[in-house]
Scaffold this active site. Structure first.
Site, PDB file in Angstrom:
ATOM      1  N   LYS A  35      53.201  30.663  50.445  1.00 56.95           N
ATOM      2  CA  LYS A  35      53.775  29.843  49.368  1.00 56.95           C
ATOM      3  C   LYS A  35      55.308  29.817  49.485  1.00 56.95           C
ATOM      4  O   LYS A  35      55.889  30.604  50.247  1.00 56.95           O
ATOM      5  CB  LYS A  35      53.346  30.423  48.019  1.00 56.95           C
ATOM      6  N   ARG A 130      48.945  37.442  33.514  1.00 56.03           N
ATOM      7  CA  ARG A 130      49.506  36.167  33.949  1.00 56.03           C
ATOM      8  C   ARG A 130      48.288  35.255  34.060  1.00 56.03           C
ATOM      9  O   ARG A 130      47.725  34.899  33.044  1.00 56.03           O
ATOM     10  CB  ARG A 130      50.301  36.349  35.251  1.00 56.03           C
ATOM     11  N   TYR A 255      87.692  34.276  42.963  1.00 55.76           N
ATOM     12  CA  TYR A 255      87.578  33.840  41.571  1.00 55.76           C
ATOM     13  C   TYR A 255      87.544  35.033  40.624  1.00 55.76           C
ATOM     14  O   TYR A 255      86.912  36.056  40.918  1.00 55.76           O
ATOM     15  CB  TYR A 255      86.291  33.041  41.369  1.00 55.76           C
ATOM     16  N   MET A 303      80.753  29.652  46.413  1.00 53.47           N
ATOM     17  CA  MET A 303      79.673  28.753  46.841  1.00 53.47           C
ATOM     18  C   MET A 303      79.546  28.693  48.364  1.00 53.47           C
ATOM     19  O   MET A 303      78.437  28.721  48.907  1.00 53.47           O
ATOM     20  CB  MET A 303      79.910  27.344  46.293  1.00 53.47           C
TER      21      MET A 303
HETATM   22  C1  LIG Z   1      52.384  35.989  46.042  1.00 57.35           C
HETATM   23  C2  LIG Z   1      51.004  36.530  45.920  1.00 57.35           C
HETATM   24  C3  LIG Z   1      50.490  37.422  46.861  1.00 57.35           C
HETATM   25  C4  LIG Z   1      51.346  38.037  47.962  1.00 57.35           C
HETATM   26  O1  LIG Z   1      52.189  39.005  47.387  1.00 57.35           O
HETATM   27  P1  LIG Z   1      53.170  39.914  48.298  1.00 57.35           P
HETATM   28  O2  LIG Z   1      53.723  40.896  47.351  1.00 57.35           O
HETATM   29  O3  LIG Z   1      54.206  38.980  48.817  1.00 57.35           O
HETATM   30  O4  LIG Z   1      52.333  40.489  49.363  1.00 57.35           O
HETATM   31  C5  LIG Z   1      49.162  37.780  46.770  1.00 57.35           C
HETATM   32  N1  LIG Z   1      48.385  37.299  45.769  1.00 57.35           N
HETATM   33  C6  LIG Z   1      48.846  36.460  44.822  1.00 57.35           C
HETATM   34  C7  LIG Z   1      47.942  35.989  43.743  1.00 57.35           C
HETATM   35  C8  LIG Z   1      50.178  36.067  44.853  1.00 57.35           C
HETATM   36  O5  LIG Z   1      50.643  35.254  43.902  1.00 57.35           O
END
Ligand SMILES: *Cc1c(COP(=O)(O)O)cnc(C)c1O
Length: 365
Positions: A35, A130, A255, A303
Site C-alpha cells: 500500500k 479500527r 528560519y 522546504m
Molecule cells: C499496513 C498493514 C500491514 C503491514 O504492516 P507492517 O507493520 O508494515 O508490517 C498488515 N496488515 C494490515 C491490515 C495493514 O494495514
C-alpha cells in the site's frame, strides 16, 4: 550529474527481505503489503520485483486496479474493502479480494445481482478498534457471508495486531487468543501477523502473513534497526552540498534564528528539505552523511534545503555527496531524531525526488 535529490532503491534487498519472511514463517502463505505506493518505493516496481508472492495487499481499490492494469495477476487483497456499489463492481471486475469489516458491505454483497464471485476476508476487531466486527457479531456475519452467492467459499478470516512491536505487552497474545476462540472450527484461511507479528510472535503466524515494513528492510520495533534483524534497507535518500561557507560564532542559522553558532565553523547547505520528504521536525544534531562521514544537522529544515555543521570536514565542497538515510545511516535513527517512525519517512518521499534503481545508478539519468 545526478539530480540534486534522489532515492536509490535496491531491489535485491527487497528479495532478500522476502526470503527473511519465508524463514520466519516457512509454513505460511505471504501477502506482501505494498500500500501507499509500496511504502514510497513505487507500487509497480515493488510488485514486479516480488511478483512470485502468494498475494499482495493494498489499502484502496485504486491501488489494486493499478496492479491489474500493469498486468499483474497475483491475488490482491484490498484492506479497506469497498464502501459503495461502484467499488464493489471494480473489485469484481478486476478480481480483487475484498476485506469485509462493516455491515453495510454485507448489504451491498447481498443485493448485488452479478454472476462473478469475489473472494472476501472477514475482518475481526480483536482490540485495535479500527476496522472489523466484534467477536459477538462474528457468528451472524460469518453465516451471512457463507450464504452469499457472490462470495467465494470458504470465507477467509483476518485480524490486525495493535501493539505487536512491544514485546512486553500481552495485548498481542490476548488478540491472538480472542481471534482463535471466536473463529472456533470455522472453515477458511486465517491471517493475523504484520511485520512485528512475524518477527516477534510465533503464535501469530497462522495460514497467511502480511509483511509490510520489513520487506523494505525496516525494523517494526522501536529502538532496533532492520540490519540488526538481518534485513537489508531498500531505500537510500541522497543529495549533495550546494554551498559551503564560514559561519562565525554567534551567527544564527535558518528560519526562526533558532540555532546559534557556539564557535566559528564551516556551514554546509544541502539540497534536500521537507519539500522532498525530509522530516521538518528533525532536530539539530540529526546525523547526515557528507562524503560518508557523519555531520550534525543545524538550524531548521526548510522546504528545499537543510544546513549542516562541517567543522569535521572543512574541505567539503559544493557537489559533494550527501546521504540522508540509507548506506551507513539507518532510517530508523533519523526517525528517532524527528520524533516519528521510519514508515512515515519512506512513505513521505515526494514526487520531486527521482527514484533510481540501484543498477541504473551509474547510467545517465
Ligand atoms: C499496513 C498493514 C500491514 C503491514 O504492516 P507492517 O507493520 O508494515 O508490517 C498488515 N496488515 C494490515 C491490515 C495493514 O494495514
Amino acid at each position: 550529474m545526478t539530480p540534486a535529490a534522489y532515492a536509490v532503491l535496491d531491489l535485491n534487498a527487497l528479495q532478500h527481505n522476502l526470503q527473511k519472511v519465508r524463514e520466519c514463517a516457512p509454513d505460511a502463505n505471504i501477502m506482501a503489503v505494498i500500500k501507499a505506493n509500496g511504502y514510497g518505493h513505487g507500487l509497480l516496481r515493488v510488485a514486479e520485483t516480488l511478483s512470485h508472492v502468494d498475494a499482495f495487499a493494498v489499502a484502496r481499490v485504486q491501488e489494486g486496479i493499478r496492479l491489474r492494469k500493469a498486468g499483474l495477476q497475483n491475488r490482491v487483497a484490498v484492506l479497506e474493502g469497498f464502501t459503495c456499489i461502484e467499488e464493489l463492481d471494480d473489485l469484481l471486475h478486476y478480481q480483487l479480494d475484498a476485506v469485509v469489516h462493516t455491515a453495510s458491505q454485507l448489504d451491498l454483497l447481498e443485493q448485488h445481482t452479478g454472476r462473478t464471485q469475489i473472494a472476501v476476508w472477514l475482518k475481526l476487531d480483536t482490540g485495535m478498534n479500527r476496522l472489523g466486527f466484534h467477536a459477538n457479531e462474528f457468528p451472524g456475519i460469518y453465516q451471512r457471508l457463507s450464504r452469499c452467492v457472490l462470495v467465494k467459499q470458504p470465507v477467509n478470516l483476518m485480524t490486525h495486531l495493535a501493539n505487536a512491536d512491544d514485546m512486553q505487552d500481552d495485548m498481542t497474545i490476548k488478540q491472538i487468543n480472542l481471534f482463535n476462540q471466536t473463529l472456533g472450527m470455522s472453515q477458511g484461511e486465517r491471517s493475523i501477523a504484520n511485520s512485528a507479528g512475524i518477527l516477534g510472535w510465533q503464535a501469530a503466524l497462522a495460514d497467511w502473513v502480511r509483511p509490510g515494513v520489513m520487506l523494505y528492510g525496516i525494523s517494526p520495533f522501536p529502538g532496533s534497526t532492520g540490519a540488526e534483524l538481518g534485513l537489508k534497507h531498500v531505500m537510500g535518500l541522497h543529495s549533495r552540498l550546494i554551498a559551503v561557507k564560514p559561519l562565525a560564532k554567534g551567527g544564527t542559522v535558518g528560519y526562526g534564528c533558532s540555532w546559534v553558532c557556539p564557535q566559528d565553523t564551516t556551514l554546509g547547505v544541502v539540497a534536500i528539505g521537507y519539500g522532498d520528504g525530509y522530516p521538518r521536525y528533525a532536530k539539530p544534531g540529526t546525523p547526515v552523511l557528507v562524503n560518508g562521514q557523519r555531520v550534525p544537522l543545524i538550524g531548521r529544515v526548510s522546504m528545499d534545503m537543510i544546513t549542516v555543521d562541517l567543522a569535521s570536514q572543512p574541505d567539503a565542497k559544493p557537489g559533494d555527496a550527501v546521504t540522508l538515510w540509507g548506506d551507513g545511516l539507518a532510517v530508523e535513527e533519523i526517525a528517532l531524531c524527528a520524533d516519528t517512525i521510519p514508515y512515515t519517512l519512506v512513505c513521505g518521499v515526494t514526487q520531486r525526488v527521482r527514484l533510481v534503481e540501484a543498477e541504473e545508478r551509474n547510467s545517465p539519468l
